[in-house]
Scaffold this motif. Structure first.
Motif, PDB file in Angstrom:
ATOM      1  N   ARG A  25       6.765   3.585  11.749  1.00 48.09           N
ATOM      2  CA  ARG A  25       5.407   3.640  11.681  1.00 48.09           C
ATOM      3  C   ARG A  25       4.831   4.420  10.661  1.00 48.09           C
ATOM      4  O   ARG A  25       5.548   5.317  10.242  1.00 48.09           O
ATOM      5  CB  ARG A  25       4.882   4.380  13.112  1.00 48.09           C
ATOM      6  N   ALA A  26       3.789   3.868   9.797  1.00 44.72           N
ATOM      7  CA  ALA A  26       3.373   4.517   8.710  1.00 44.72           C
ATOM      8  C   ALA A  26       1.916   4.443   8.506  1.00 44.72           C
ATOM      9  O   ALA A  26       1.338   3.708   9.153  1.00 44.72           O
ATOM     10  CB  ALA A  26       4.087   3.928   7.518  1.00 44.72           C
ATOM     11  N   PHE A  27       1.241   5.608   8.202  1.00 38.83           N
ATOM     12  CA  PHE A  27      -0.066   5.682   7.878  1.00 38.83           C
ATOM     13  C   PHE A  27      -0.534   5.378   6.297  1.00 38.83           C
ATOM     14  O   PHE A  27       0.101   6.049   5.690  1.00 38.83           O
ATOM     15  CB  PHE A  27      -0.675   6.849   8.098  1.00 38.83           C
ATOM     16  N   ASP A  65       0.953  -1.190   0.113  1.00 36.11           N
ATOM     17  CA  ASP A  65       0.084   0.303  -0.092  1.00 36.11           C
ATOM     18  C   ASP A  65       0.870   1.261   0.067  1.00 36.11           C
ATOM     19  O   ASP A  65       1.900   1.040   0.360  1.00 36.11           O
ATOM     20  CB  ASP A  65      -0.894   0.102   1.176  1.00 36.11           C
ATOM     21  N   LYS A  66       0.255   2.214  -0.578  1.00 34.21           N
ATOM     22  CA  LYS A  66       1.052   3.786  -0.245  1.00 34.21           C
ATOM     23  C   LYS A  66       0.959   4.207   0.851  1.00 34.21           C
ATOM     24  O   LYS A  66      -0.374   4.011   1.641  1.00 34.21           O
ATOM     25  CB  LYS A  66       0.370   4.705  -1.454  1.00 34.21           C
ATOM     26  N   GLY A  67       1.673   5.043   1.568  1.00 36.43           N
ATOM     27  CA  GLY A  67       1.412   5.648   2.746  1.00 36.43           C
ATOM     28  C   GLY A  67       2.601   6.661   3.082  1.00 36.43           C
ATOM     29  O   GLY A  67       3.408   6.864   2.383  1.00 36.43           O
ATOM     30  N   ILE A  68       2.468   7.188   4.252  1.00 37.24           N
ATOM     31  CA  ILE A  68       3.339   8.033   4.744  1.00 37.24           C
ATOM     32  C   ILE A  68       3.870   7.788   6.050  1.00 37.24           C
ATOM     33  O   ILE A  68       3.455   7.466   6.868  1.00 37.24           O
ATOM     34  CB  ILE A  68       2.574   9.441   5.122  1.00 37.24           C
ATOM     35  N   ILE A  69       5.215   7.879   6.116  1.00 39.05           N
ATOM     36  CA  ILE A  69       5.997   7.642   7.298  1.00 39.05           C
ATOM     37  C   ILE A  69       5.797   8.457   8.454  1.00 39.05           C
ATOM     38  O   ILE A  69       6.087   9.775   8.155  1.00 39.05           O
ATOM     39  CB  ILE A  69       7.746   7.429   6.929  1.00 39.05           C
ATOM     40  N   THR A  70       5.293   8.135   9.786  1.00 36.17           N
ATOM     41  CA  THR A  70       4.999   8.811  10.714  1.00 36.17           C
ATOM     42  C   THR A  70       6.380   9.173  11.702  1.00 36.17           C
ATOM     43  O   THR A  70       6.338  10.236  12.376  1.00 36.17           O
ATOM     44  CB  THR A  70       3.601   8.537  11.219  1.00 36.17           C
ATOM     45  N   SER A  71       6.966   8.033  11.860  1.00 37.63           N
ATOM     46  CA  SER A  71       8.133   8.025  12.828  1.00 37.63           C
ATOM     47  C   SER A  71       8.805   6.800  12.632  1.00 37.63           C
ATOM     48  O   SER A  71       8.456   5.811  11.860  1.00 37.63           O
ATOM     49  CB  SER A  71       7.729   7.909  14.277  1.00 37.63           C
ATOM     50  N   VAL A  72      10.196   6.819  13.017  1.00 42.72           N
ATOM     51  CA  VAL A  72      11.178   6.003  12.952  1.00 42.72           C
ATOM     52  C   VAL A  72      11.989   5.934  14.288  1.00 42.72           C
ATOM     53  O   VAL A  72      12.428   6.861  14.624  1.00 42.72           O
ATOM     54  CB  VAL A  72      12.244   6.074  11.650  1.00 42.72           C
ATOM     55  N   ARG A  73      12.071   4.766  14.619  1.00 40.80           N
ATOM     56  CA  ARG A  73      12.835   4.427  16.052  1.00 40.80           C
ATOM     57  C   ARG A  73      13.790   3.512  15.939  1.00 40.80           C
ATOM     58  O   ARG A  73      13.578   2.435  15.112  1.00 40.80           O
ATOM     59  CB  ARG A  73      11.915   3.988  17.234  1.00 40.80           C
ATOM     60  N   ARG A  74      15.094   3.842  16.104  1.00 42.36           N
ATOM     61  CA  ARG A  74      16.089   2.838  15.954  1.00 42.36           C
ATOM     62  C   ARG A  74      15.777   1.551  17.018  1.00 42.36           C
ATOM     63  O   ARG A  74      15.126   1.532  17.918  1.00 42.36           O
ATOM     64  CB  ARG A  74      17.416   3.478  16.690  1.00 42.36           C
ATOM     65  N   HIS A  75      16.094   0.509  16.521  1.00 45.70           N
ATOM     66  CA  HIS A  75      16.007  -1.006  16.969  1.00 45.70           C
ATOM     67  C   HIS A  75      17.223  -1.589  16.830  1.00 45.70           C
ATOM     68  O   HIS A  75      17.406  -1.982  15.574  1.00 45.70           O
ATOM     69  CB  HIS A  75      14.823  -1.549  16.840  1.00 45.70           C
ATOM     70  N   ALA A  76      17.902  -2.057  17.821  1.00 46.31           N
ATOM     71  CA  ALA A  76      19.275  -3.083  17.605  1.00 46.31           C
ATOM     72  C   ALA A  76      20.197  -2.172  16.837  1.00 46.31           C
ATOM     73  O   ALA A  76      20.110  -0.778  17.115  1.00 46.31           O
ATOM     74  CB  ALA A  76      18.913  -4.297  16.807  1.00 46.31           C
ATOM     75  N   GLU A  77      21.234  -2.657  16.379  1.00 45.29           N
ATOM     76  CA  GLU A  77      22.674  -2.152  15.732  1.00 45.29           C
ATOM     77  C   GLU A  77      22.062  -1.117  14.420  1.00 45.29           C
ATOM     78  O   GLU A  77      22.363  -0.064  14.270  1.00 45.29           O
ATOM     79  CB  GLU A  77      23.741  -2.773  15.424  1.00 45.29           C
TER      80      GLU A  77
END
Length: 87
Positions: free
Chosen positions: A40-42, A22-34
Motif C-alpha cells: 500500500r502506497a500513498f 507517480d512518486k509515493g511513500i510506502i505505508t505497509s507491506v503484507r506477504r502474499h503467497a511465497e
C-alpha cells in the motif's frame, strides 16, 4: 480513499487511467503467497493505492519495499476495481 473507475469532477465524470506512474511513500507491506506481497502506497496525484509486487521478499527488493520509503511507482490493472500490480 481508493479511486474506483469514475470520479466527480465539476459535474463531469472522468475515467481514471488503469495505469499510472507517480512518486509515493510506502505505508505497509503484507506477504502474499511465497515470494509476493501486497504493498500500500500513498501517491501524490492518486492517493492511497494497493498493488501486488512479485518477489518482494527476495534479496534485491527486500530493502526497497519497506514502510516509509519514498519510491517511484508504476501501477497497472486490467480494470480500475482490481488491486493491480506495482512495478
Amino acid at each position: 480513499p481508493y479511486s474506483f473507475g469514475l470520479r466527480q469532477n465539476s459535474g463531469n465524470d472522468e475515467i481514471h487511467p488503469m495505469h499510472f506512474t507517480d512518486k509515493g511513500i510506502i505505508t505497509s507491506v503484507r506477504r502474499h503467497a511465497e515470494t509476493g506481497g501486497i504493498v500500500r502506497a500513498f501517491t501524490r496525484a492518486h492517493g492511497l493505492h494497493a498493488g501486488m509486487v512479485h518477489g518482494v521478499t527476495g534479496k534485491s527488493k527486500r530493502g526497497i519495499y519497506q514502510a516509509g520509503n519514498r519510491v517511484l511507482l508504476t501501477w497497472a490493472a486490467r480494470v480500475a476495481e482490481q488491486v493491480g500490480t506495482f512495478q
